[in-house]
Enzyme design. Structure first.
Site, mmCIF file in Angstrom:
data_model
loop_
_atom_site.group_PDB
_atom_site.id
_atom_site.type_symbol
_atom_site.label_atom_id
_atom_site.label_comp_id
_atom_site.label_asym_id
_atom_site.label_seq_id
_atom_site.Cartn_x
_atom_site.Cartn_y
_atom_site.Cartn_z
ATOM 1 C CE LYS A 37 -2.292 1.878 3.824
ATOM 2 N NZ LYS A 37 -1.910 3.090 3.886
ATOM 3 C CG ASP A 64 -4.592 4.457 2.059
ATOM 4 O OD1 ASP A 64 -5.734 4.960 1.965
ATOM 5 O OD2 ASP A 64 -4.079 4.278 3.081
ATOM 6 C CE LYS A 66 -7.660 6.002 4.710
ATOM 7 N NZ LYS A 66 -6.354 5.857 4.661
ATOM 8 C CG ASP A 69 -12.973 17.739 -3.814
ATOM 9 O OD1 ASP A 69 -13.685 18.232 -4.059
ATOM 10 O OD2 ASP A 69 -11.614 18.078 -3.768
ATOM 11 C CB THR A 123 -9.327 1.656 12.635
ATOM 12 O OG1 THR A 123 -8.028 2.062 11.654
ATOM 13 C CG2 THR A 123 -9.958 0.516 11.603
ATOM 14 N NE ARG A 211 2.021 2.604 13.125
ATOM 15 C CZ ARG A 211 1.318 3.241 13.774
ATOM 16 N NH1 ARG A 211 1.372 4.341 14.305
ATOM 17 N NH2 ARG A 211 -0.271 3.258 13.378
HETATM 18 O O1 C5P Z 1 1.120 0.904 11.012
HETATM 19 P P1 C5P Z 1 -0.111 0.547 11.262
HETATM 20 O O2 C5P Z 1 -0.371 -1.112 11.007
HETATM 21 O O3 C5P Z 1 -1.264 1.066 12.018
HETATM 22 O O4 C5P Z 1 -0.829 0.994 9.627
HETATM 23 C C1 C5P Z 1 -2.242 1.142 9.407
HETATM 24 C C2 C5P Z 1 -2.325 1.646 7.899
HETATM 25 O O5 C5P Z 1 -3.562 1.610 7.526
HETATM 26 C C3 C5P Z 1 -1.710 3.129 7.721
HETATM 27 O O6 C5P Z 1 -1.097 3.295 6.318
HETATM 28 C C4 C5P Z 1 -3.180 4.021 7.593
HETATM 29 O O7 C5P Z 1 -2.969 4.862 6.838
HETATM 30 C C5 C5P Z 1 -3.807 2.807 6.938
HETATM 31 N N1 C5P Z 1 -5.335 3.175 7.483
HETATM 32 C C6 C5P Z 1 -6.287 2.894 6.269
HETATM 33 N N2 C5P Z 1 -7.704 3.120 6.429
HETATM 34 C C7 C5P Z 1 -8.251 3.312 7.563
HETATM 35 C C8 C5P Z 1 -7.369 3.301 8.761
HETATM 36 C C9 C5P Z 1 -6.135 3.088 8.551
HETATM 37 O O8 C5P Z 1 -5.974 2.639 5.119
HETATM 38 N N3 C5P Z 1 -9.265 3.370 7.775
#
Ligand code: C5P
Length: 231
Positions: A37, A64, A66, A69, A123, A211
């Site tokens: 991603k 990603d 997101k 708009d 999240t 991470r």
């Molecule tokens: O490091 P971690 O495992 O917390 O990374 C989470 C990843 O998921 C981040 O890149 C964050 O931008 C992404 N994310 C996402 N959609 C969400 C919440 C987090 O793509 N609703």
């Protein structure tokens, strides 16, 4: 619940500051075992060339960004994104049905084999955030946003694993992409976290993991551990 069979359930969030770190991780990993991603930070810093860099190492890319708009702006941005031959792109479902349909039109015309998914609620949102918006319950909001994704006939949603059992999604192909995955008890900034196997048990079809892999001393071993726990 029947699960979508995709042998590559793992999506690694390449949340690095530097391209050299991206390339060094990708060089260590096998593109047959995961996808990657690319998010706002890397894309803003390096532009589309960072996608080419990981494509050259045979990784499929979830871009990603997101988008959120007005429909015309999102459609035009999606067209440019899909021209990069990405595997998957996301938008915010909070943009509403017309915006989601505009994104889908862009995908259908410019890259029909690529995926389009919609973010429900992040999240990281906590109950106080919803109260600030005048809303009380995560479950209802995620359900309503999921209905937008279903009505627009896009490929799936991004949500928390805990949301999935309440969504009553009939289509087995519908993707449930879930961040907030942890092998042990470090939540970072997610409101709740799940192990890979628990997430899949709850219905996740794809796991976004950053991470725990990018900050690990042995990322390849973590990838193997995750993959073997979700077969
Ligand atoms: O490091 P971690 O495992 O917390 O990374 C989470 C990843 O998921 C981040 O890149 C964050 O931008 C992404 N994310 C996402 N959609 C969400 C919440 C987090 O793509 N609703």
């Amino acid at each position: 619940m029947t699960k979508v069979v995709d042998e590559k359930k793992l999506i690694i969030a390449l949340d690095f500051d530097e391209k050299s770190d991206v390339l060094s991780l990708c060089n260590e990993l096998d593109p047959k075992t995961c996808r990657v991603k690319i998010g706002k930070q890397l894309f803003t810093k390096y532009g589309p060339s960072i996608i080419d860099d990981v494509h050259n190492l045979d990784f499929e890319v979830f871009l990603d960004l997101k988008f959120h708009d007005i429909p015309t702006t999102v459609k035009k941005a999606c067209i440019e994104a899909y021209k990069q031959k990405i595997w998957m792109l996301n938008i915010h479902l909070l943009g509403g049905i017309e915006m989601v349909q505009a994104a889908k039109e862009a995908r259908d015309i410019h890259s029909p084999n690529s995926k389009l998914i919609g973010v429900t609620l992040l999240t990281s949102h906590k109950i106080n955030d919803f109260q600030t918006f005048g809303l009380s319950e995560r479950t209802n909001i995620v359900s309503q946003l999921t209905q937008i994704a279903i009505e627009a006939n896009i490929d799936g949603i991004v949500c928390s694993p805990s949301d999935i059992p309440n969504l009553n999604i009939k289509n087995e192909e519908f993707m449930k992409v879930t961040p907030g995955i942890r092998l042990e008890n470090t939540s970072h900034d997610h409101a709740s976290i799940f192990t890979p196997s628990k997430a899949v048990e709850l219905g996740s079809t794809h796991l976004v993991v950053g991470r725990p892999i990018t900050e690990s001393e042995s990322p390849k071993a973590i990838v193997e551990e995750i993959n073997s726990s979700i077969i």
